[in-house]
Structures are given as structure tokens and as C-alpha cells.
Design a protein around this motif. Structure first.
Motif, PDB file in Angstrom:
ATOM      1  N   PHE A  18       0.804  -1.217   0.000  1.00 35.28           N
ATOM      2  CA  PHE A  18       0.000   0.000   0.000  1.00 35.28           C
ATOM      3  C   PHE A  18       0.838   1.268   0.000  1.00 35.28           C
ATOM      4  N   SER A  19       2.170   1.149  -0.076  1.00 35.34           N
ATOM      5  CA  SER A  19       3.007   2.342  -0.007  1.00 35.34           C
ATOM      6  C   SER A  19       2.786   3.266  -1.206  1.00 35.34           C
ATOM      7  N   GLN A  20       2.227   2.739  -2.307  1.00 36.17           N
ATOM      8  CA  GLN A  20       2.015   3.545  -3.500  1.00 36.17           C
ATOM      9  C   GLN A  20       0.812   4.474  -3.374  1.00 36.17           C
ATOM     10  N   ASP A  21      -0.130   4.160  -2.480  1.00 32.21           N
ATOM     11  CA  ASP A  21      -1.327   4.993  -2.366  1.00 32.21           C
ATOM     12  C   ASP A  21      -1.379   5.745  -1.045  1.00 32.21           C
ATOM     13  N   ALA A  22      -0.248   5.866  -0.374  1.00 35.77           N
ATOM     14  CA  ALA A  22      -0.198   6.602   0.884  1.00 35.77           C
ATOM     15  C   ALA A  22       1.092   7.402   0.948  1.00 35.77           C
ATOM     16  N   TYR A  23       1.000   8.619   1.478  1.00 32.87           N
ATOM     17  CA  TYR A  23       2.166   9.473   1.625  1.00 32.87           C
ATOM     18  C   TYR A  23       2.887   9.157   2.933  1.00 32.87           C
ATOM     19  N   LEU A  24       4.174   9.428   2.982  1.00 30.75           N
ATOM     20  CA  LEU A  24       4.903   9.363   4.236  1.00 30.75           C
ATOM     21  C   LEU A  24       4.610  10.638   5.023  1.00 30.75           C
ATOM     22  N   MET A  25       4.731  10.579   6.338  1.00 33.42           N
ATOM     23  CA  MET A  25       4.355  11.699   7.188  1.00 33.42           C
ATOM     24  C   MET A  25       5.040  13.018   6.827  1.00 33.42           C
ATOM     25  N   PRO A  26       6.343  13.022   6.503  1.00 33.09           N
ATOM     26  CA  PRO A  26       6.985  14.306   6.171  1.00 33.09           C
ATOM     27  C   PRO A  26       6.408  14.977   4.925  1.00 33.09           C
ATOM     28  N   ALA A  27       5.736  14.208   4.061  1.00 32.14           N
ATOM     29  CA  ALA A  27       5.254  14.760   2.785  1.00 32.14           C
ATOM     30  C   ALA A  27       3.914  15.467   2.899  1.00 32.14           C
ATOM     31  N   VAL A  28       3.161  15.239   3.979  1.00 34.11           N
ATOM     32  CA  VAL A  28       1.831  15.841   4.092  1.00 34.11           C
ATOM     33  C   VAL A  28       1.913  17.203   4.775  1.00 34.11           C
ATOM     34  N   ASP A  29       0.874  17.996   4.588  1.00 34.28           N
ATOM     35  CA  ASP A  29       0.838  19.327   5.210  1.00 34.28           C
ATOM     36  C   ASP A  29       0.425  19.241   6.672  1.00 34.28           C
ATOM     37  N   THR A  30      -0.617  18.450   6.939  1.00 43.64           N
ATOM     38  CA  THR A  30      -1.064  18.275   8.317  1.00 43.64           C
ATOM     39  C   THR A  30      -1.208  16.792   8.616  1.00 43.64           C
ATOM     40  N   ALA A  31      -0.825  16.409   9.827  1.00 37.97           N
ATOM     41  CA  ALA A  31      -0.900  15.008  10.246  1.00 37.97           C
ATOM     42  C   ALA A  31      -2.331  14.651  10.654  1.00 37.97           C
ATOM     43  N   PRO A  32      -2.645  13.367  10.719  1.00 39.41           N
ATOM     44  CA  PRO A  32      -3.960  12.961  11.244  1.00 39.41           C
ATOM     45  C   PRO A  32      -4.147  13.501  12.658  1.00 39.41           C
ATOM     46  N   VAL A  33      -5.388  13.752  13.016  1.00 46.51           N
ATOM     47  CA  VAL A  33      -5.705  14.289  14.346  1.00 46.51           C
ATOM     48  C   VAL A  33      -6.188  13.158  15.237  1.00 46.51           C
ATOM     49  N   ILE A  34      -5.492  12.984  16.370  1.00 49.67           N
ATOM     50  CA  ILE A  34      -5.911  11.983  17.365  1.00 49.67           C
ATOM     51  C   ILE A  34      -6.625  12.674  18.516  1.00 49.67           C
ATOM     52  N   GLY A  35      -6.045  13.752  19.015  1.00 46.45           N
ATOM     53  CA  GLY A  35      -6.643  14.486  20.127  1.00 46.45           C
ATOM     54  C   GLY A  35      -6.329  15.967  20.020  1.00 46.45           C
ATOM     55  N   GLU A  36      -6.861  16.732  20.949  1.00 43.76           N
ATOM     56  CA  GLU A  36      -6.688  18.183  20.920  1.00 43.76           C
ATOM     57  C   GLU A  36      -5.273  18.583  21.310  1.00 43.76           C
ATOM     58  N   CYS A  37      -4.730  19.576  20.608  1.00 47.52           N
ATOM     59  CA  CYS A  37      -3.421  20.142  20.933  1.00 47.52           C
ATOM     60  C   CYS A  37      -3.497  21.655  20.852  1.00 47.52           C
ATOM     61  N   ASP A  38      -2.523  22.316  21.454  1.00 43.40           N
ATOM     62  CA  ASP A  38      -2.428  23.767  21.357  1.00 43.40           C
ATOM     63  C   ASP A  38      -2.272  24.168  19.899  1.00 43.40           C
ATOM     64  N   ASP A  39      -2.947  25.241  19.490  1.00 41.75           N
ATOM     65  CA  ASP A  39      -2.912  25.688  18.097  1.00 41.75           C
ATOM     66  C   ASP A  39      -1.508  26.011  17.611  1.00 41.75           C
ATOM     67  N   SER A  40      -0.628  26.376  18.541  1.00 44.14           N
ATOM     68  CA  SER A  40       0.733  26.746  18.161  1.00 44.14           C
ATOM     69  C   SER A  40       1.615  25.520  17.917  1.00 44.14           C
ATOM     70  N   LYS A  41       1.117  24.359  18.261  1.00 41.02           N
ATOM     71  CA  LYS A  41       1.924  23.151  18.137  1.00 41.02           C
ATOM     72  C   LYS A  41       1.806  22.560  16.744  1.00 41.02           C
ATOM     73  N   ASP A  42       2.914  22.118  16.187  1.00 45.62           N
ATOM     74  CA  ASP A  42       2.919  21.485  14.871  1.00 45.62           C
ATOM     75  C   ASP A  42       2.053  20.237  14.905  1.00 45.62           C
ATOM     76  N   THR A  43       1.255  20.031  13.859  1.00 46.17           N
ATOM     77  CA  THR A  43       0.322  18.903  13.857  1.00 46.17           C
ATOM     78  C   THR A  43       1.034  17.557  13.902  1.00 46.17           C
ATOM     79  N   LYS A  44       2.232  17.489  13.343  1.00 49.27           N
ATOM     80  CA  LYS A  44       2.972  16.221  13.354  1.00 49.27           C
ATOM     81  C   LYS A  44       3.517  15.925  14.741  1.00 49.27           C
ATOM     82  N   ASP A  45       3.968  16.969  15.443  1.00 42.31           N
ATOM     83  CA  ASP A  45       4.400  16.788  16.831  1.00 42.31           C
ATOM     84  C   ASP A  45       3.219  16.372  17.699  1.00 42.31           C
TER      85      ASP A  45
END
Length: 273
Positions: A18-45
Motif C-alpha cells: 500500500f506504499s504507493q497509495d499513501a504518503y509518508l508523514m513528512p510529505a503531508v501538510d497536516t498530520a492525522p488528528v488523534i486528540g486536541e493540541c495547542d494551536d501553536s503546536k505542529d500537527t505532526k508533533d
């Protein structure tokens, strides 16, 4: 050894259907959201922090006691926010099963995005399992440094680092219905827990000699659910009853800090029968 780990990750990617139909994390603009974080925090962090919290909250401590090791995990979060294709490499089969179980429990609120579009993303991480120097679970729970060894088995240097507050340090412990109006909620918590254990052991006709000490440990997450139960009781039936009681405890509310925010906690107790 560093090169071996790198090879393992490269092997994952190069042998991935499935690597052909999915991007690696560094390539996307925003990471998936699991829970709430401070707006100033990078989405990947934020994703990595919340993923770590999820693993620590749901990893079964009993699976960490028999062997030290690592499980290398890879999974995909689809464009509609589903956790898919969980793959695990580990020398120990128990570690493989536990790592896969925990990752498959993950709930995604929002998928990753790229150029404003929702996309699938691929993520890899290691999960570390640590053990302690005891020959059995009974020896582990009977040791004088019981709490210290629990910390080691959970892979903690300091409890607060992972957001788990020790019971003794809580301002407000998890609250049973019976303890709502009690002045000392901590003492009430201990008392009610032991009363429930004693009542179920007697009802289940567990054969326990007078003066026998039963030791146990469990955590309570922010939702007020007990998990990671460890119990040492004489006989298979008694041990089963203790674990069932502790795994199904019901609380009016979870533990809270001084500001009234829910927090994770852990409790180690004993009952003299």
C-alpha cells in the motif's frame, strides 16, 4: 545495530503493497488528528505526542513483564480516517500481538491533508517492551520495591512524563458513588476497593486462608476506566475473581488535578483476607 534498524524500516517500505497509495508523514501538510493540541503546536508533533499517550494508556503491562524487546510497527491512516494495514515486526510473538492490538484501537478524528485535500498517510514507530529482574509475576508483586518495579515495567523514568499521576500525589482520586460525600476520598477509595474484592471473593467461594495477603495494581484512565490490572491471589479461581473485579470497576468520575481536569492515575493495594 543502528544500520540494522534502518534496514528494517527500509524493508518495510520497499515491501509494502500500500506504499504507493499513501504518503509518508513528512510529505503531508497536516498530520492525522488523534486528540486536541495547542494551536501553536505542529500537527505532526501533536500526532506523535497523542500516539505516545495512546500507547502508554492502553499497553497491557502484563505483556511487558516476560521479556524485554521492541516491536516495529507500521500502519496506514486512510483518507477517511481509518487505521488500516497494521504490520508489526518483533522477535517475541506476545510483543507482536500486543503492539498490533494497541495500534488497531487508535481512533482518528481527522485524516492527514495535502494541498487542502484529505490523503492517506503511512507511519512507522518502535514500541519498547521492558521487563524487570524477577522470575515470576508473584515474585514481582511481592518485592519490597513494588512501585519502583511497576515504573520500570512501564518504561518510565518519571511518572509525570507520561501524564500518569501516582495515587498518593492526587488531589482528587477516582470517585466511587459511596465516596461522594466522604471527607477523605483516598481512604474511602482504598476501603471500597477492598470491600468489593472481599465480597466477590466470598461470593465466588474462593478458597483463601485467613491472614493471606492479596496484592494488586491497576490504572484508571481519564475516562474513568480501569486497565492494566495485575493481581496475585492464592489459587487460579481467586486470581481470576480479583482481576475481573478490578477490570470492571465503575467510578462516578476519574481522578482530577487541582484545576478539576481529568488525569490518569495508578493504584497499588493489598487486602488481608
Amino acid at each position: 545495530m543502528k544500520y540494522l534498524y534502518l534496514f528494517l524500516f527500509l524493508f518495510f517500505f520497499s515491501n509494502n503493497p500500500f506504499s504507493q497509495d499513501a504518503y509518508l508523514m513528512p510529505a503531508v501538510d497536516t498530520a492525522p488528528v488523534i486528540g486536541e493540541c495547542d494551536d501553536s503546536k505542529d500537527t505532526k508533533d501533536c500526532f506523535n505526542d497523542k500516539l505516545s499517550d495512546h500507547i502508554q494508556a492502553n499497553l497491557d503491562i502484563r505483556k511487558t513483564l516476560h521479556a524485554t524487546g521492541k516491536a516495529y510497527v507500521q500502519f496506514k491512516v486512510s483518507a477517511d480516517g481509518q487505521v488500516q494495514d497494521v504490520k508489526v515486526r518483533a522477535e517475541d510473538s506476545k510483543h507482536r500481538k500486543e503492539a498490533k492490538r494497541v495500534i488497531k484501537m487508535l481512533k482518528i478524528k481527522e485524516p492527514a491533508t495535502l494541498n487542502g485535500e484529505k490523503v492517506a498517510v503511512l507511519h512507522s514507530l518502535p514500541i519498547t517492551f521492558r521487563t524487570v529482574n524477577h522470575n515470576s509475576m508473584e515474585e514481582f508483586l511481592s518485592s519490597e520495591d513494588f512501585q519502583k518495579n511497576i515504573e520500570k515495567s512501564l518504561g518510565r523514568q518519571e511518572t509525570e512524563r507520561l501524564g500518569v499521576i501516582k495515587f498518593e500525589e492526587l488531589k482528587f482520586p477516582p470517585e466511587y458513588q459511596e465516596c461522594v460525600s466522604m471527607p477523605d476520598n483516598k481512604e474511602c477509595f482504598r476501603k471500597v476497593t477492598n470491600e468489593r474484592l472481599r465480597a466477590h471473593l466470598q461470593k465466588g467461594r474462593a478458597k483463601i486462608k485467613s491472614g493471606t495477603e492479596i496484592k494488586y495494581f491497576f490504572e484508571v484512565n481519564k475516562e474513568g476506566k480501569s486497565l492494566n490490572v495485575i493481581a496475585v491471589a492464592p489459587g487460579k479461581r481467586a486470581n481470576q475473581i480479583v482481576k475481573e473485579v478490578l477490570e470492571n470497576l465503575k467510578f462516578n468520575s476519574p481522578a482530577k488535578d487541582e484545576q478539576g481536569n481529568p488525569v490518569k492515575t495508578e493504584f497499588a493495594g493489598s487486602l488481608i483476607f
